[in-house]
Design a protein around this motif. Structure first.
Motif, PDB file in Angstrom:
ATOM      1  N   ILE A 126      49.269  36.908  51.716  1.00 16.90           N
ATOM      2  CA  ILE A 126      48.458  37.046  51.276  1.00 16.90           C
ATOM      3  C   ILE A 126      48.096  38.818  50.747  1.00 16.90           C
ATOM      4  O   ILE A 126      47.211  39.243  51.306  1.00 16.90           O
ATOM      5  CB  ILE A 126      47.067  36.183  51.479  1.00 16.90           C
ATOM      6  CG1 ILE A 126      47.720  34.682  51.818  1.00 16.90           C
ATOM      7  CG2 ILE A 126      46.136  35.783  50.441  1.00 16.90           C
ATOM      8  CD1 ILE A 126      47.023  33.641  52.281  1.00 16.90           C
ATOM      9  N   GLN A 127      47.852  39.266  49.384  1.00 21.28           N
ATOM     10  CA  GLN A 127      47.043  40.588  49.351  1.00 21.28           C
ATOM     11  C   GLN A 127      46.227  40.092  48.279  1.00 21.28           C
ATOM     12  O   GLN A 127      45.943  38.624  47.669  1.00 21.28           O
ATOM     13  CB  GLN A 127      48.167  40.917  48.351  1.00 21.28           C
ATOM     14  CG  GLN A 127      49.482  41.170  48.932  1.00 21.28           C
ATOM     15  CD  GLN A 127      49.333  42.313  50.042  1.00 21.28           C
ATOM     16  OE1 GLN A 127      49.450  43.427  49.618  1.00 21.28           O
ATOM     17  NE2 GLN A 127      49.641  42.279  50.875  1.00 21.28           N
ATOM     18  N   LEU A 128      44.864  40.859  48.829  1.00 25.59           N
ATOM     19  CA  LEU A 128      43.503  40.001  47.945  1.00 25.59           C
ATOM     20  C   LEU A 128      43.418  41.628  47.134  1.00 25.59           C
ATOM     21  O   LEU A 128      42.909  42.236  47.952  1.00 25.59           O
ATOM     22  CB  LEU A 128      42.865  39.778  48.740  1.00 25.59           C
ATOM     23  CG  LEU A 128      42.636  38.337  49.480  1.00 25.59           C
ATOM     24  CD1 LEU A 128      43.797  38.399  51.054  1.00 25.59           C
ATOM     25  CD2 LEU A 128      41.532  37.635  49.717  1.00 25.59           C
ATOM     26  N   PHE A 129      42.811  41.317  46.539  1.00 29.20           N
ATOM     27  CA  PHE A 129      40.979  42.757  45.895  1.00 29.20           C
ATOM     28  C   PHE A 129      40.396  41.701  45.614  1.00 29.20           C
ATOM     29  O   PHE A 129      39.986  41.319  44.903  1.00 29.20           O
ATOM     30  CB  PHE A 129      41.839  42.879  43.922  1.00 29.20           C
ATOM     31  CG  PHE A 129      41.532  43.614  43.200  1.00 29.20           C
ATOM     32  CD1 PHE A 129      41.903  44.963  43.869  1.00 29.20           C
ATOM     33  CD2 PHE A 129      41.018  43.942  42.964  1.00 29.20           C
ATOM     34  CE1 PHE A 129      41.343  46.695  42.817  1.00 29.20           C
ATOM     35  CE2 PHE A 129      40.587  44.280  41.882  1.00 29.20           C
ATOM     36  CZ  PHE A 129      40.637  46.312  42.147  1.00 29.20           C
ATOM     37  N   GLY A 133      32.396  42.916  43.114  1.00 28.97           N
ATOM     38  CA  GLY A 133      31.947  41.666  44.412  1.00 28.97           C
ATOM     39  C   GLY A 133      32.472  40.935  45.279  1.00 28.97           C
ATOM     40  O   GLY A 133      31.629  40.207  45.948  1.00 28.97           O
ATOM     41  N   VAL A 134      33.692  40.558  44.265  1.00 35.34           N
ATOM     42  CA  VAL A 134      34.417  38.706  45.056  1.00 35.34           C
ATOM     43  C   VAL A 134      35.976  39.565  45.486  1.00 35.34           C
ATOM     44  O   VAL A 134      36.702  40.224  44.616  1.00 35.34           O
ATOM     45  CB  VAL A 134      34.945  37.691  43.686  1.00 35.34           C
ATOM     46  CG1 VAL A 134      35.041  36.820  44.187  1.00 35.34           C
ATOM     47  CG2 VAL A 134      32.893  38.046  43.733  1.00 35.34           C
ATOM     48  N   TRP A 135      35.868  38.969  46.534  1.00 33.71           N
ATOM     49  CA  TRP A 135      37.739  39.118  47.136  1.00 33.71           C
ATOM     50  C   TRP A 135      38.647  38.267  46.448  1.00 33.71           C
ATOM     51  O   TRP A 135      38.169  36.984  46.365  1.00 33.71           O
ATOM     52  CB  TRP A 135      37.594  38.718  48.472  1.00 33.71           C
ATOM     53  CG  TRP A 135      37.701  40.524  49.192  1.00 33.71           C
ATOM     54  CD1 TRP A 135      36.548  40.000  49.650  1.00 33.71           C
ATOM     55  CD2 TRP A 135      38.731  41.094  49.160  1.00 33.71           C
ATOM     56  NE1 TRP A 135      36.057  41.757  50.402  1.00 33.71           N
ATOM     57  CE2 TRP A 135      37.135  42.001  50.263  1.00 33.71           C
ATOM     58  CE3 TRP A 135      39.119  41.550  49.192  1.00 33.71           C
ATOM     59  CZ2 TRP A 135      37.888  43.528  50.572  1.00 33.71           C
ATOM     60  CZ3 TRP A 135      39.500  43.129  49.334  1.00 33.71           C
ATOM     61  CH2 TRP A 135      38.938  43.809  50.209  1.00 33.71           C
ATOM     62  N   LYS A 136      39.352  38.771  45.363  1.00 31.85           N
ATOM     63  CA  LYS A 136      40.293  37.695  44.433  1.00 31.85           C
ATOM     64  C   LYS A 136      41.770  37.515  45.513  1.00 31.85           C
ATOM     65  O   LYS A 136      41.870  38.606  45.940  1.00 31.85           O
ATOM     66  CB  LYS A 136      40.591  38.420  43.676  1.00 31.85           C
ATOM     67  CG  LYS A 136      39.219  37.317  42.464  1.00 31.85           C
ATOM     68  CD  LYS A 136      39.304  36.299  42.528  1.00 31.85           C
ATOM     69  CE  LYS A 136      37.149  35.894  41.801  1.00 31.85           C
ATOM     70  NZ  LYS A 136      38.120  34.736  40.427  1.00 31.85           N
ATOM     71  N   ILE A 137      42.523  36.249  45.019  1.00 31.70           N
ATOM     72  CA  ILE A 137      44.242  36.443  45.964  1.00 31.70           C
ATOM     73  C   ILE A 137      44.284  36.620  44.559  1.00 31.70           C
ATOM     74  O   ILE A 137      44.465  36.875  43.657  1.00 31.70           O
ATOM     75  CB  ILE A 137      44.327  35.524  46.098  1.00 31.70           C
ATOM     76  CG1 ILE A 137      43.043  35.258  47.289  1.00 31.70           C
ATOM     77  CG2 ILE A 137      45.892  35.083  46.435  1.00 31.70           C
ATOM     78  CD1 ILE A 137      43.586  33.672  47.947  1.00 31.70           C
TER      79      ILE A 137
END
Length: 151
Positions: A126-129, A133-137
């Motif tokens: 799983i990569q997240l960005f 201020g919120v981590w999203k997949i």
């Protein structure tokens, strides 16, 4: 001197409770899967970036591992439509989390159980960005290395 001591104590206290980036990333993955298990489409969508990519690896009809493209909306709608009478759980067995600035990677071996029987197993990559201020997949690919297993 007393004010300095109080300030240092307060900062130390706050830092001890602040969440590390690795924990924040893991919490995003956990929150996505909590919504997944709850068949909560809106909850799942909350953790998915609007431009996210979903891929799967699984044996094709000839038993050869193949990469398949899947749409996140199809996954979310499919999970949300699973009948309440069907028990399912994707058990994440461990987490390896890596973070570099606004980019994170999570590796989670898993077992997928349906109606108390092992349906399949593999790993999620799983990569997240970090967006506002919120981590999203942003990318999820999973493998299926054990198909049709029974307990």
């Amino acid at each position: 001197m007393r004010r300095l001591f109080t300030t240092i104590l307060l900062v130390s206290f706050l830092c001890s409770f602040s969440q590390t980036q690795e924990e924040a990333v893991k919490n995003t993955v956990d929150s996505f899967f909590e919504s997944f298990h709850g068949r909560d489409a809106k909850g799942m969508q909350k953790w998915i970036h609007k431009d996210a990519v979903l891929r799967r690896t699984a044996p094709n009809e000839n038993g050869i591992q193949a990469l398949r493209v899947q749409n996140f909306d199809d996954l979310i709608n499919g999970v949300a439509s699973i009948p309440e009478t069907t028990l399912f759980e994707e058990k994440l067995l461990s987490y390896t989390v890596q973070v570099d600035g606004p980019l994170a990677h999570v590796w989670t071996p898993y077992e997928f159980w349906m109606d108390n029987k092992l349906h399949h197993a593999g790993a999620n990559s799983i990569q997240l960005f970090l967006e506002d201020g919120v981590w999203k997949i942003i990318y999820l690919v999973d493998s299926r290395t054990v198909e049709g297993a029974t307990d």
